[in-house]
Write a protein that holds these residues in place. Structure first.
Motif, PDB file in Angstrom:
ATOM      1  N   ALA A  75     -61.155  37.561 -11.058  1.00  0.00           N
ATOM      2  CA  ALA A  75     -61.972  38.648 -11.603  1.00  0.00           C
ATOM      3  C   ALA A  75     -61.182  39.956 -11.636  1.00  0.00           C
ATOM      4  CB  ALA A  75     -63.240  38.813 -10.774  1.00  0.00           C
ATOM      5  N   LEU A  76     -60.357  40.188 -10.628  1.00  0.00           N
ATOM      6  CA  LEU A  76     -59.490  41.364 -10.613  1.00  0.00           C
ATOM      7  C   LEU A  76     -58.558  41.357 -11.824  1.00  0.00           C
ATOM      8  CD1 LEU A  76     -58.554  43.864  -8.895  1.00  0.00           C
ATOM      9  CD2 LEU A  76     -56.894  42.313  -7.835  1.00  0.00           C
ATOM     10  N   PHE A 114     -68.982  33.815 -13.515  1.00  0.00           N
ATOM     11  CA  PHE A 114     -67.997  34.167 -14.522  1.00  0.00           C
ATOM     12  C   PHE A 114     -67.063  35.253 -13.986  1.00  0.00           C
ATOM     13  CE2 PHE A 114     -71.789  32.720 -16.820  1.00  0.00           C
ATOM     14  CZ  PHE A 114     -71.237  31.689 -17.570  1.00  0.00           C
ATOM     15  N   VAL A 115     -65.848  35.278 -14.507  1.00  0.00           N
ATOM     16  CA  VAL A 115     -64.880  36.259 -14.024  1.00  0.00           C
ATOM     17  C   VAL A 115     -64.743  37.463 -14.948  1.00  0.00           C
ATOM     18  CG1 VAL A 115     -63.554  34.607 -12.671  1.00  0.00           C
ATOM     19  CG2 VAL A 115     -62.966  34.966 -15.076  1.00  0.00           C
ATOM     20  N   SER A 116     -65.392  37.436 -16.108  1.00  0.00           N
ATOM     21  CA  SER A 116     -65.342  38.612 -16.984  1.00  0.00           C
ATOM     22  C   SER A 116     -66.703  39.014 -17.539  1.00  0.00           C
ATOM     23  CB  SER A 116     -64.373  38.386 -18.159  1.00  0.00           C
ATOM     24  OG  SER A 116     -64.972  37.620 -19.183  1.00  0.00           O
ATOM     25  N   VAL A 117     -67.695  38.138 -17.457  1.00  0.00           N
ATOM     26  CA  VAL A 117     -69.008  38.422 -18.054  1.00  0.00           C
ATOM     27  C   VAL A 117     -69.905  39.031 -16.981  1.00  0.00           C
ATOM     28  CG1 VAL A 117     -70.889  37.533 -19.460  1.00  0.00           C
ATOM     29  CG2 VAL A 117     -68.655  36.398 -19.509  1.00  0.00           C
ATOM     30  N   LEU A 129     -68.091  40.476  -9.317  1.00  0.00           N
ATOM     31  CA  LEU A 129     -68.367  41.851  -9.734  1.00  0.00           C
ATOM     32  C   LEU A 129     -67.400  42.834  -9.086  1.00  0.00           C
ATOM     33  CD1 LEU A 129     -72.264  41.789  -9.560  1.00  0.00           C
ATOM     34  CD2 LEU A 129     -70.960  42.508 -11.570  1.00  0.00           C
ATOM     35  N   ALA A 130     -67.205  42.686  -7.777  1.00  0.00           N
ATOM     36  CA  ALA A 130     -66.330  43.609  -7.061  1.00  0.00           C
ATOM     37  C   ALA A 130     -64.889  43.488  -7.552  1.00  0.00           C
ATOM     38  CB  ALA A 130     -66.398  43.338  -5.557  1.00  0.00           C
ATOM     39  N   GLY A 131     -64.419  42.267  -7.774  1.00  0.00           N
ATOM     40  CA  GLY A 131     -63.053  42.074  -8.260  1.00  0.00           C
ATOM     41  C   GLY A 131     -62.856  42.680  -9.636  1.00  0.00           C
ATOM     42  N   TYR A 132     -63.812  42.444 -10.521  1.00  0.00           N
ATOM     43  CA  TYR A 132     -63.702  42.977 -11.881  1.00  0.00           C
ATOM     44  C   TYR A 132     -63.717  44.502 -11.876  1.00  0.00           C
ATOM     45  CZ  TYR A 132     -64.649  43.609 -16.853  1.00  0.00           C
ATOM     46  OH  TYR A 132     -64.579  43.992 -18.171  1.00  0.00           O
ATOM     47  N   ILE A 133     -64.644  45.086 -11.125  1.00  0.00           N
ATOM     48  CA  ILE A 133     -64.731  46.547 -11.060  1.00  0.00           C
ATOM     49  C   ILE A 133     -63.438  47.138 -10.519  1.00  0.00           C
ATOM     50  CG2 ILE A 133     -65.881  48.460  -9.861  1.00  0.00           C
ATOM     51  CD1 ILE A 133     -68.479  46.752 -10.029  1.00  0.00           C
TER      52      ILE A 133
END
Length: 232
Positions: free
Chosen positions: A135-136, A42-45, A72-76
């Motif tokens: 994700a970013l 997932f890209v946001s969960v 995870l890295a992209g979202y963070i």
């Protein structure tokens, strides 16, 4: 009678409600595209992705581990960069949310471009880049909503919102239809995302681009704009 503490913070006009709903539809659609076509994550969960990292390690699945860590890295990174920019705008008394949404639009246009170049079937290395970029974008959206929305509104993660809705239901409080609409928008967006992947795969990432462009339009200034849309 409901106490002030149990009353949700709500958007003040139809325009912010439409903005938050549109962004939530986008989240559902992009998560479906990411899960179905960008590596089964997932890209946001991020709670789910943390669990997937453990599953990958326990099951010796390096591809799943890599994809989960990339998401995870992209979202963070998106959250940190977006929050940093929002804080700078606030200190300088400048608008920031439209710029953040514009950045999200550019990121998703990049995903679309990479997708089109590969005719909807990106190779493993490109798929990893597209996953991280998506994700970013979601991390950037989370930072945007943190600046623009009432404290209890989210468009990228729904566990807390679902818990609140169920607690209100158990306490027999008056239903909050704005919250219910946001919850419903996640599966609705995911259904749209799955539909375009299944029926028009080559153009699938165009759906998130259209939705974030609509959100950018809705975020414009004026009496209908979100009360905190320009955090400065």
């Amino acid at each position: 009678m409901e106490t002030p503490a149990s009353s949700p913070a709500k958007p003040e006009s139809p325009r912010p409600r439409a903005l938050f709903l549109t962004l939530t539809l986008l989240t559902g659609a992009l998560n479906a595209i990411g899960f179905l076509a960008l590596g089964g994550v997932f890209v946001s969960v991020m709670t789910a992705n943390l669990a997937l990292v453990g599953i990958a390690v326990g099951g010796s699945d390096p591809d799943l581990a890599r994809n989960s860590v990339v998401a995870l890295a992209g979202y963070i990174a998106g959250v940190l960069l977006g929050a940093r920019y929002g804080e700078r705008c606030e200190r300088r008394n400048r608008p920031g949310v439209r710029t953040l949404l514009g950045s999200e639009l550019l990121l998703l246009c990049g995903v679309l471009a990479g997708w089109l170049v590969s005719d909807g079937s990106p190779a493993a290395h490109l798929r990893t880049v597209l996953l991280g970029t998506a994700a970013l974008a979601m991390g950037c959206q989370s930072a945007t909503i943190r600046a623009a929305a009432p404290p209890e509104v989210s468009t990228t993660y729904m566990t807390g919102l679902l818990t609140t809705v169920l607690a209100d239901l158990l306490a027999r409080r008056r239903p909050d239809w704005d919250r219910a609409a946001l919850l419903a928008a996640i599966p609705a967006g995911a259904a749209l995302g799955a539909l375009v992947v299944g029926t028009a795969r080559t153009a699938a990432p165009l759906l998130p681009v259209v939705l974030v462009a609509a959100a950018l339009t809705l975020s414009g200034g004026g009496p209908g704009a979100p009360g905190r849309a320009d955090p400065g």
